[in-house]
Design an enzyme around this catalytic site. Sequence first.
Site, mmCIF file in Angstrom:
data_model
loop_
_atom_site.group_PDB
_atom_site.id
_atom_site.type_symbol
_atom_site.label_atom_id
_atom_site.label_comp_id
_atom_site.label_asym_id
_atom_site.label_seq_id
_atom_site.Cartn_x
_atom_site.Cartn_y
_atom_site.Cartn_z
ATOM 1 N N HIS A 152 35.043 41.466 42.463
ATOM 2 C CA HIS A 152 34.479 42.610 41.729
ATOM 3 C C HIS A 152 34.522 42.337 40.221
ATOM 4 C CE1 HIS A 152 33.884 47.129 41.232
ATOM 5 N NE2 HIS A 152 34.240 46.751 40.020
ATOM 6 N N GLU A 153 35.679 41.861 39.738
ATOM 7 C CA GLU A 153 35.836 41.644 38.294
ATOM 8 C C GLU A 153 34.991 40.463 37.811
ATOM 9 O OE1 GLU A 153 37.119 44.064 36.892
ATOM 10 O OE2 GLU A 153 38.081 44.882 38.680
ATOM 11 N N CYS A 211 34.286 51.881 40.781
ATOM 12 C CA CYS A 211 34.234 51.090 39.560
ATOM 13 C C CYS A 211 34.565 52.019 38.401
ATOM 14 C CB CYS A 211 32.845 50.474 39.373
ATOM 15 S SG CYS A 211 32.707 49.491 37.862
ATOM 16 N N LEU A 212 35.475 51.588 37.525
ATOM 17 C CA LEU A 212 35.862 52.425 36.385
ATOM 18 C C LEU A 212 34.676 52.696 35.461
ATOM 19 C CD1 LEU A 212 39.309 50.746 35.611
ATOM 20 C CD2 LEU A 212 38.965 53.072 36.464
ATOM 21 N N GLN A 217 34.102 45.739 30.365
ATOM 22 C CA GLN A 217 34.257 47.183 30.602
ATOM 23 C C GLN A 217 34.890 47.909 29.414
ATOM 24 O OE1 GLN A 217 36.200 46.557 34.679
ATOM 25 N NE2 GLN A 217 35.053 48.427 35.005
ATOM 26 N N GLY A 230 41.885 46.732 38.707
ATOM 27 C CA GLY A 230 41.291 45.611 37.995
ATOM 28 C C GLY A 230 40.498 46.142 36.818
ATOM 29 N N HIS A 262 31.609 41.444 37.011
ATOM 30 C CA HIS A 262 31.485 42.099 35.694
ATOM 31 C C HIS A 262 31.212 41.078 34.593
ATOM 32 C CE1 HIS A 262 32.155 46.364 36.198
ATOM 33 N NE2 HIS A 262 33.258 46.190 36.895
HETATM 34 ZN ZN ZN Z 1 34.031 47.664 38.105
#
Ligand code: ZN
Length: 188
Positions: A156-157, A114-115, A72, A67, A160
């Site tokens: 999760h997204e 998380c990226l 991000q 995702g 963000h």
């Molecule tokens: Zn993340």
Amino acid sequence: MNKLLIIFLLIISSNLFAQNRLEIIKIGNPTLRMIAEEIDHKRIESSEFQAFIDDMVFTMKKAGGVGLAAPQVDRSLRMFVMSSSFPKVPLKIVINPKIEYLENSGKKSSTEGCLSIPGKSLTVKRYKKIHLSYYNRKGEFISEELDGFGAIIAQHEYDHLNGVLIVDLVEQMQAIINGAGFTDAPLM
Ligand code: ZN
């Protein structure tokens, strides 16, 4: 002459289909803490926005993520992409989403990377089932229930888009247990 024409066509076609790997910003960057902005529906079908969607999908896959949310990549917009091969979650382009958390189905623990937080995975609680409504890349309104891994990624997204990161959700003890070292938790 023919050779030149072929080279010319190759250059044109490689530019047409070029996808850019966008830079993923990291925790500490203020964009990750902003409430992202709604996207004007008229903008969804623009070539600029369609190219951005393709770049998002490309960037998520190149980064090995399941995702990726627009904040991000330093774009404070209410949009995310998600896709996983195992467990299988079909590719979704999610624009201006609303989530209804279906509390009756309860919560479960989810260990996530998380990226935007390199090298850490944290265990958080997620609702097992959600109702997600959004616009897809064609601007069509979609309303659906998600459970399993798809529901986890979407939560999760969605966080963000509201400036929330997994470090905000984790219980302190879990942060200590899982905070150090490499794990193979899914990246989002
Ligand atoms: Zn993340």
